[in-house]
Design an enzyme around this catalytic site. Structure first.
Site, PDB file in Angstrom:
ATOM      1  CE1 TYR A 109       3.432  -4.960  -3.823  1.00 16.54           C
ATOM      2  CE2 TYR A 109       1.659  -4.854  -5.434  1.00 16.54           C
ATOM      3  CZ  TYR A 109       2.088  -5.010  -4.134  1.00 16.54           C
ATOM      4  OH  TYR A 109       1.169  -5.247  -3.151  1.00 16.54           O
ATOM      5  CD  GLU A 197       3.053  -7.003  -0.797  1.00 16.39           C
ATOM      6  OE1 GLU A 197       2.450  -5.930  -0.887  1.00 16.39           O
ATOM      7  OE2 GLU A 197       3.821  -7.269   0.137  1.00 16.39           O
TER       8      GLU A 197
END
Ligand code: GDP
Ligand code: MN
Length: 391
Positions: A109, A197
């Site tokens: 992530y 992101e």
């Protein structure tokens, strides 16, 4: 302002982030053609909507033939996807992204956000990607690595390398991670982003880093100087009520209640919404019409509020400082007639020329309830609802 995954990947790739090769489709036939164009034996077909959580909602699928790509795309087009993030209203699919399937060894992530506490850009990363960051923060907070970027020097190499080490990356992956981090940081700051992101950022079977998903969100207040970014706006993904308001320069946020609000000033709008709740009602929206509310603007505010079918009463609350209550009153009367209003309207005016304003409302012969205080206005609006919704 949010953009689609394929647009974010295109931007990030231009800054140096490795992304899979892919193609955009507006029809099932085009999706099949994209697969053929890309070549290979497996493709991932991804619904392009402004939301994450598509995987779980059935919006991402691995396909092993051109026919499968076409058939799956056919089930997506025109379909409304409801994900954890969209809410019950969901988002319609009009575009589909087809990319060559990737061989995944590990999912990481990576996020860049604005940390309001330190007033700086913060990197949030984890060696456990794939799942939503909110869930990760809840279930395994220790798995998150955070790093603040000093705006005076930017993201320096040793800091990027340290992050790569903390994620357990090795060998050539470290240099690749530094490239990805620098690229994201540059894209973030050079384009006035609010959020970048990559989830998942994957390590492929051959050990390379690739961004399999990408999300970017931009500062709406900076769009005037980023025409290329502004051009990426997709109104089909926005709340239609909010899109209409944005087109007219009104600050509007759609809510779930039935009391439509037209207010000047964000603070007064917040106070009014609190007052409505205190009186047992639910606001249908936040709407700040701004300082110089001309009759045209008041009319447009009425139209925007009325575009929400849930609205059963309208509450106008204006404090006239720069403005004048008589102008606002004229605007309300004009809007009432022009828009062909049938709903009850409660108006609270205060400030410059308040007596004249109230006289105009009372003299109009229209069923408008004029009140003096905010509390009275909220109570009158709650009482005026023809079909009160259960709290
Ligand atoms: P999101 O659910 O909206 O965040 O969509 P993602 O693009 O993140 O896709 C969801 C999941 O699908 C990812 O976490 C991957 O596990 C999987 N996925 C996406 N692309 C590929 C791919 O090329 N190959 C494989 N095997 N899985 C993929
Ligand atoms: Mn994702």
């Amino acid at each position: 302002m949010d953009i689609h995954e394929y647009q974010a990947k295109d931007i990030l790739a231009r800054f140096g982030v490795p992304v899979p090769r892919g193609g955009l489709a507006y029809s099932p036939e085009q999706a099949g053609y994209r697969a053929r164009e890309l070549g290979g034996e497996a493709w991932v077909v991804k619904a392009q909507i402004h939301s994450g959580g598509r995987g779980e909602a059935g919006g991402v699928k691995l396909c092993r033939s051109e026919d499968q790509v076409r058939d799956y795309a056919a089930t997506l087009f025109g379909h409304r996807l409801i994900t954890k993030q969209t809410g019950a209203r969901g988002k319609d699919v009009y575009r589909v992204w087809v990319e060559g399937a990737c061989d995944i060894a590990q999912e990481l992530y990576l996020g860049f956000v604005l940390d309001r506490k330190s007033e700086r850009i913060m990197i949030v990363a984890s060696a456990q990607g794939g799942m939503e960051i909110e869930d990760l923060a809840q279930d395994q907070p220790e798995a998150l690595v955070r790093m603040i970027i000093d705006p005076a020097v930017g993201l320096v190499d040793y800091q990027a390398r340290e992050l790569a080490f903390r994620l357990g990356l090795e060998g050539g992956q470290i240099a690749q991670m530094v490239t990805v981090l620098q690229a994201c940081h540059r894209a973030y700051s050079e384009l006035d982003a609010m959020m970048v992101e990559i989830n998942p950022l994957v390590i492929t079977g051959s050990g390379d880093l690739v961004a399999l998903d990408a999300k970017m969100s931009f500062d709406t207040n900076a769009l005037y100087r980023r025409p290329d970014v502004a051009a990426l706006r997709d109104p089909s993904q926005e709340d239609p009520r909010e899109a209409m308001a944005a087109d007219h320069g009104l600050a509007y946020v759609g809510l779930d209640g039935d009391i439509g609000c037209i207010i000047n000033g964000a603070g007064l709008a917040m106070a009014t919404m609190d007052m409505i709740k205190l009186s047992g009602g639910e606001p249908a929206n936040f709407l700040d019409i701004g300082g110089g509310a001309s009759p045209e603007r008041v009319c447009q505010a009425f139209r925007t509020v009325l575009s929400d079918a849930n609205v059963s009463v309208i509450l106008v609350n204006i404090f006239a400082g720069i403005n004048r209550c008589d102008w606002i009153a004229n605007g309300v009367v004009q809007a009432y007639k022009e828009v062909g209003l049938t709903l009850p309207v409660v108006v609270r005016l205060a400030g410059t020329n308040v007596a004249e304003g109230q006289a105009i409302l009372r003299g109009s012969g229209l069923p408008i309830t004029a009140t003096d205080t905010l509390a009275e206005a909220a109570e009158a609006a709650v009482a005026a609802r023809p079909h009160p919704v259960a709290a």
